[in-house]
Design an enzyme around this catalytic site. Structure first.
Site, PDB file in Angstrom:
ATOM      1  N   ARG A  23       0.816  -1.219   0.000  1.00 21.34           N
ATOM      2  CA  ARG A  23       0.000   0.000   0.000  1.00 21.34           C
ATOM      3  C   ARG A  23       0.852   1.273   0.000  1.00 21.34           C
ATOM      4  O   ARG A  23       0.422   2.301   0.530  1.00 21.34           O
ATOM      5  CB  ARG A  23      -0.965   0.015   1.203  1.00 21.34           C
ATOM      6  CG  ARG A  23      -2.001  -1.084   1.184  1.00 21.34           C
ATOM      7  CD  ARG A  23      -3.019  -0.837   0.087  1.00 21.34           C
ATOM      8  NE  ARG A  23      -4.157  -1.726   0.204  1.00 21.34           N
ATOM      9  CZ  ARG A  23      -5.337  -1.374   0.679  1.00 21.34           C
ATOM     10  NH1 ARG A  23      -5.552  -0.139   1.068  1.00 21.34           N
ATOM     11  NH2 ARG A  23      -6.308  -2.233   0.740  1.00 21.34           N
ATOM     12  N   ARG A  27      -3.061   6.792   0.618  1.00 21.56           N
ATOM     13  CA  ARG A  27      -3.572   7.972   1.316  1.00 21.56           C
ATOM     14  C   ARG A  27      -2.644   8.623   2.327  1.00 21.56           C
ATOM     15  O   ARG A  27      -2.909   9.744   2.755  1.00 21.56           O
ATOM     16  CB  ARG A  27      -4.900   7.618   2.015  1.00 21.56           C
ATOM     17  CG  ARG A  27      -6.056   7.589   1.043  1.00 21.56           C
ATOM     18  CD  ARG A  27      -7.345   7.222   1.737  1.00 21.56           C
ATOM     19  NE  ARG A  27      -7.322   5.803   2.096  1.00 21.56           N
ATOM     20  CZ  ARG A  27      -8.309   5.183   2.733  1.00 21.56           C
ATOM     21  NH1 ARG A  27      -9.374   5.855   3.123  1.00 21.56           N
ATOM     22  NH2 ARG A  27      -8.226   3.894   3.013  1.00 21.56           N
ATOM     23  N   ARG A  36      -6.065  12.743  -5.790  1.00 19.95           N
ATOM     24  CA  ARG A  36      -7.383  12.159  -5.583  1.00 19.95           C
ATOM     25  C   ARG A  36      -8.467  13.218  -5.404  1.00 19.95           C
ATOM     26  O   ARG A  36      -9.654  12.897  -5.498  1.00 19.95           O
ATOM     27  CB  ARG A  36      -7.346  11.196  -4.390  1.00 19.95           C
ATOM     28  CG  ARG A  36      -6.773   9.806  -4.714  1.00 19.95           C
ATOM     29  CD  ARG A  36      -7.670   9.022  -5.667  1.00 19.95           C
ATOM     30  NE  ARG A  36      -9.069   9.163  -5.279  1.00 19.95           N
ATOM     31  CZ  ARG A  36      -9.616   8.525  -4.273  1.00 19.95           C
ATOM     32  NH1 ARG A  36      -8.930   7.661  -3.566  1.00 19.95           N
ATOM     33  NH2 ARG A  36     -10.870   8.723  -3.972  1.00 19.95           N
ATOM     34  N   ASP A  72      -6.793  -2.101  -7.758  1.00 23.42           N
ATOM     35  CA  ASP A  72      -7.345  -2.733  -6.564  1.00 23.42           C
ATOM     36  C   ASP A  72      -7.564  -4.210  -6.860  1.00 23.42           C
ATOM     37  O   ASP A  72      -7.641  -4.605  -8.030  1.00 23.42           O
ATOM     38  CB  ASP A  72      -8.669  -2.069  -6.166  1.00 23.42           C
ATOM     39  CG  ASP A  72      -9.140  -2.545  -4.789  1.00 23.42           C
ATOM     40  OD1 ASP A  72      -8.442  -2.286  -3.793  1.00 23.42           O
ATOM     41  OD2 ASP A  72     -10.185  -3.215  -4.716  1.00 23.42           O
ATOM     42  N   TYR A 144     -15.341 -11.186  -0.625  1.00 16.67           N
ATOM     43  CA  TYR A 144     -15.995  -9.905  -0.967  1.00 16.67           C
ATOM     44  C   TYR A 144     -17.241 -10.135  -1.816  1.00 16.67           C
ATOM     45  O   TYR A 144     -18.256  -9.467  -1.640  1.00 16.67           O
ATOM     46  CB  TYR A 144     -15.027  -8.988  -1.714  1.00 16.67           C
ATOM     47  CG  TYR A 144     -14.020  -8.304  -0.806  1.00 16.67           C
ATOM     48  CD1 TYR A 144     -14.374  -7.197  -0.043  1.00 16.67           C
ATOM     49  CD2 TYR A 144     -12.720  -8.779  -0.707  1.00 16.67           C
ATOM     50  CE1 TYR A 144     -13.460  -6.580   0.794  1.00 16.67           C
ATOM     51  CE2 TYR A 144     -11.793  -8.169   0.125  1.00 16.67           C
ATOM     52  CZ  TYR A 144     -12.172  -7.067   0.877  1.00 16.67           C
ATOM     53  OH  TYR A 144     -11.277  -6.465   1.711  1.00 16.67           O
TER      54      TYR A 144
HETATM   55  O1  1CP Z   1       0.345   0.864  -3.061  1.00 14.50           O
HETATM   56  C1  1CP Z   1      -0.535   0.010  -3.222  1.00 14.50           C
HETATM   57  O2  1CP Z   1      -0.409  -1.124  -2.743  1.00 14.50           O
HETATM   58  C2  1CP Z   1      -1.719   0.450  -4.015  1.00 14.50           C
HETATM   59  C3  1CP Z   1      -2.479  -0.551  -4.761  1.00 14.50           C
HETATM   60  C4  1CP Z   1      -3.530  -1.320  -3.946  1.00 14.50           C
HETATM   61  C5  1CP Z   1      -3.454  -2.657  -3.560  1.00 14.50           C
HETATM   62  C6  1CP Z   1      -2.274  -3.606  -3.717  1.00 14.50           C
HETATM   63  C7  1CP Z   1      -4.800  -0.830  -3.539  1.00 14.50           C
HETATM   64  C8  1CP Z   1      -5.293   0.529  -3.736  1.00 14.50           C
HETATM   65  N1  1CP Z   1      -5.507  -1.872  -2.970  1.00 14.50           N
HETATM   66  C9  1CP Z   1      -4.703  -2.977  -2.964  1.00 14.50           C
HETATM   67  C10 1CP Z   1      -5.027  -4.335  -2.497  1.00 14.50           C
HETATM   68  C11 1CP Z   1      -6.252  -4.567  -1.693  1.00 14.50           C
HETATM   69  N2  1CP Z   1      -7.491  -3.983  -1.803  1.00 14.50           N
HETATM   70  C12 1CP Z   1      -6.322  -5.559  -0.696  1.00 14.50           C
HETATM   71  C13 1CP Z   1      -5.204  -6.498  -0.352  1.00 14.50           C
HETATM   72  C14 1CP Z   1      -4.165  -5.838   0.485  1.00 14.50           C
HETATM   73  C15 1CP Z   1      -4.466  -5.675   1.931  1.00 14.50           C
HETATM   74  O3  1CP Z   1      -4.764  -6.684   2.587  1.00 14.50           O
HETATM   75  O4  1CP Z   1      -4.343  -4.545   2.419  1.00 14.50           O
HETATM   76  C16 1CP Z   1      -7.619  -5.542  -0.175  1.00 14.50           C
HETATM   77  C17 1CP Z   1      -8.158  -6.415   0.935  1.00 14.50           C
HETATM   78  C18 1CP Z   1      -8.354  -4.556  -0.881  1.00 14.50           C
HETATM   79  C19 1CP Z   1      -9.787  -4.211  -0.721  1.00 14.50           C
HETATM   80  C20 1CP Z   1      -9.916  -2.758  -0.498  1.00 14.50           C
HETATM   81  N3  1CP Z   1      -9.949  -1.837  -1.497  1.00 14.50           N
HETATM   82  C21 1CP Z   1      -9.910  -2.072   0.724  1.00 14.50           C
HETATM   83  C22 1CP Z   1      -9.832  -2.744   2.085  1.00 14.50           C
HETATM   84  C23 1CP Z   1     -10.932  -2.448   3.055  1.00 14.50           C
HETATM   85  C24 1CP Z   1     -12.194  -3.236   2.914  1.00 14.50           C
HETATM   86  O5  1CP Z   1     -13.256  -2.593   2.872  1.00 14.50           O
HETATM   87  O6  1CP Z   1     -12.168  -4.479   2.919  1.00 14.50           O
HETATM   88  C25 1CP Z   1      -9.968  -0.694   0.428  1.00 14.50           C
HETATM   89  C26 1CP Z   1      -9.996   0.447   1.401  1.00 14.50           C
HETATM   90  C27 1CP Z   1      -9.987  -0.567  -0.976  1.00 14.50           C
HETATM   91  C28 1CP Z   1      -9.948   0.673  -1.792  1.00 14.50           C
HETATM   92  C29 1CP Z   1      -8.556   1.070  -2.091  1.00 14.50           C
HETATM   93  N4  1CP Z   1      -7.690   0.305  -2.839  1.00 14.50           N
HETATM   94  C30 1CP Z   1      -6.473   0.962  -2.966  1.00 14.50           C
HETATM   95  C31 1CP Z   1      -6.597   2.218  -2.268  1.00 14.50           C
HETATM   96  C32 1CP Z   1      -5.514   3.261  -2.183  1.00 14.50           C
HETATM   97  C33 1CP Z   1      -7.893   2.258  -1.720  1.00 14.50           C
HETATM   98  C34 1CP Z   1      -8.481   3.384  -0.904  1.00 14.50           C
HETATM   99  C35 1CP Z   1      -9.209   4.319  -1.808  1.00 14.50           C
HETATM  100  C36 1CP Z   1      -8.968   5.761  -1.492  1.00 14.50           C
HETATM  101  O7  1CP Z   1      -7.814   6.238  -1.493  1.00 14.50           O
HETATM  102  O8  1CP Z   1      -9.975   6.445  -1.300  1.00 14.50           O
END
Ligand code: 1CP
Length: 331
Positions: A23, A27, A36, A72, A144
């Site tokens: 990640r 953010r 963003r 994502d 999911y």
């Molecule tokens: O630097 C990076 O790693 C960015 C790329 C990335 C990756 C590898 C994002 C961007 N998401 C992910 C993987 C991801 N997404 C996982 C596996 C990693 C982990 O366990 O942390 C999971 C479970 C998700 C699902 C997901 N998407 C969540 C988790 C919370 C939930 O509700 O289950 C969230 C918050 C997202 C949205 C998302 N994806 C990525 C970002 C930066 C965001 C937040 C969006 C924003 O900035 O508003």
């Protein structure tokens, strides 16, 4: 010469371990929050210019050894016809096992933007920095899909695996084949390494991990053509099963005891595993904990320094700099 991250995953011992952070594009970075303000999350992922820029932001700041593509785990599901909204976590219609099994194949044209982002990032990085592609693992995607969004315990997935194992097998197999195609697309576009995120596999017991998570991950990772990492946090109760995914490297969370790593994961590279909470403390605490991690894991062949899970969004960026600098200090 291959990028240090690739060499470490193939089992080489390097003078200094390569380092990146899960990640790392996100953010906690003011430049990410700035971008963003102009683009929604899905819009940013779909636009290769913006997605490549976000991918490169942490590389400019910290000179990481790997650039993880901004997308994502739900991105390829959208290319299989699933509608997803981000609030900021994913929200979707709850699916049944039969719905999932009938999703069909992944339309590679509909993830062409990810391939294009990878090409642009690859073009803009030197040969020492690895481009890291990724996908969600089948069990985690199923969690999911059945739940319709995030959850603390994903009881629907846990119940359905027990209620209808045949339908679960069909659903997981479809997801595994689709993610295999997606990872191959990323490798073909220039990803040097790919990681499979199995964030929720740790909710299963050890036998279920062996029966469901591991074979599905193995299918997703098979013959991708570049080194692979399997990351399933919270699976210390099944650590000995994870090597059967066939991954070149196993991602560790911060709870995994060093002794278990030495004995159980002897034949593979490992990645991790500083508690992301350490980066919320102070520079001295970060340095001490990072040195202890490198002493614990850095001597084995095939070690990649990372956190034990994604960086927390309230992390001061200068604390991440302390982590990276400490990993790289003279041994
Ligand atoms: O630097 C990076 O790693 C960015 C790329 C990335 C990756 C590898 C994002 C961007 N998401 C992910 C993987 C991801 N997404 C996982 C596996 C990693 C982990 O366990 O942390 C999971 C479970 C998700 C699902 C997901 N998407 C969540 C988790 C919370 C939930 O509700 O289950 C969230 C918050 C997202 C949205 C998302 N994806 C990525 C970002 C930066 C965001 C937040 C969006 C924003 O900035 O508003």
């Amino acid at each position: 010469m291959r990028p240090p991250l690739v060499r470490a995953l193939l089992g080489e011992r390097l003078d200094r371990p390569p380092v990146w952070v899960m990640r790392q594009a996100g953010r906690y970075l003011p430049e990410y929050r700035d971008l963003r303000r102009r683009y929604g999350f899905a819009e940013a992922v779909a636009n290769p210019t913006v997605a490549a820029e976000i991918t490169l932001q942490p590389i400019r700041r910290f000179a990481m050894d790997g650039a993880v593509i901004f997308a994502d785990i739900m991105t390829p599901l959208q290319a299989m016809g699933v509608e997803v909204e981000y609030t900021p976590g994913p929200r979707l219609r709850p699916h049944t096992l039969a719905d999932v099994a009938s999703l069909g194949t992944l339309d590679l044209d509909r993830v062409g933007h990810v391939a294009e982002t990878i090409r642009r990032v690859r073009d803009r990085l030197g040969p020492d920095v690895a481009v890291i592609g990724f996908a969600g693992a089948p069990v985690t995607l199923l969690a999911y899909l059945l739940e319709g969004g995030g959850s603390r315990d994903f009881v629907t997935m846990r119940g359905e695996l027990r209620r209808d194992p045949d339908a679960a097998a069909a659903a997981l197999d479809g997801l595994a084949r689709a993610m295999n195609a997606y990872l191959r697309l990323q490798a073909d576009a220039g990803a040097d390494v790919v990681q499979l995120f199995d964030t929720w596999a740790g909710l299963l017991d050890a036998d279920q991990i062996r029966r469901w998570a591991v074979p599905a991950a193995r299918t997703a990772l098979s013959d991708v053509g570049v080194p692979t990492i399997y990351f399933a946090p919270g699976t210390v109760h099944a650590l000995d099963r994870l090597v059967a995914t066939g991954a070149d490297g196993i991602g560790l969370d911060w709870r995994v005891p060093a002794g278990a790593v030495a004995t159980t994961l002897a034949g593979v590279a490992v990645q991790g595993n500083l508690d992301p909470a350490v980066l919320l403390t102070d520079p001295d605490t970060i340095r001490a904990a990072t040195r202890a991690m490198v002493r614990r894991l850095g001597r084995r062949p095939g070690y990649v320094a990372n956190l034990g899970h994604g960086i927390h969004r309230t992390t001061p960026p200068e604390h991440l700099q302390v982590f990276v600098d400490t990993v790289r200090e003279e041994p």
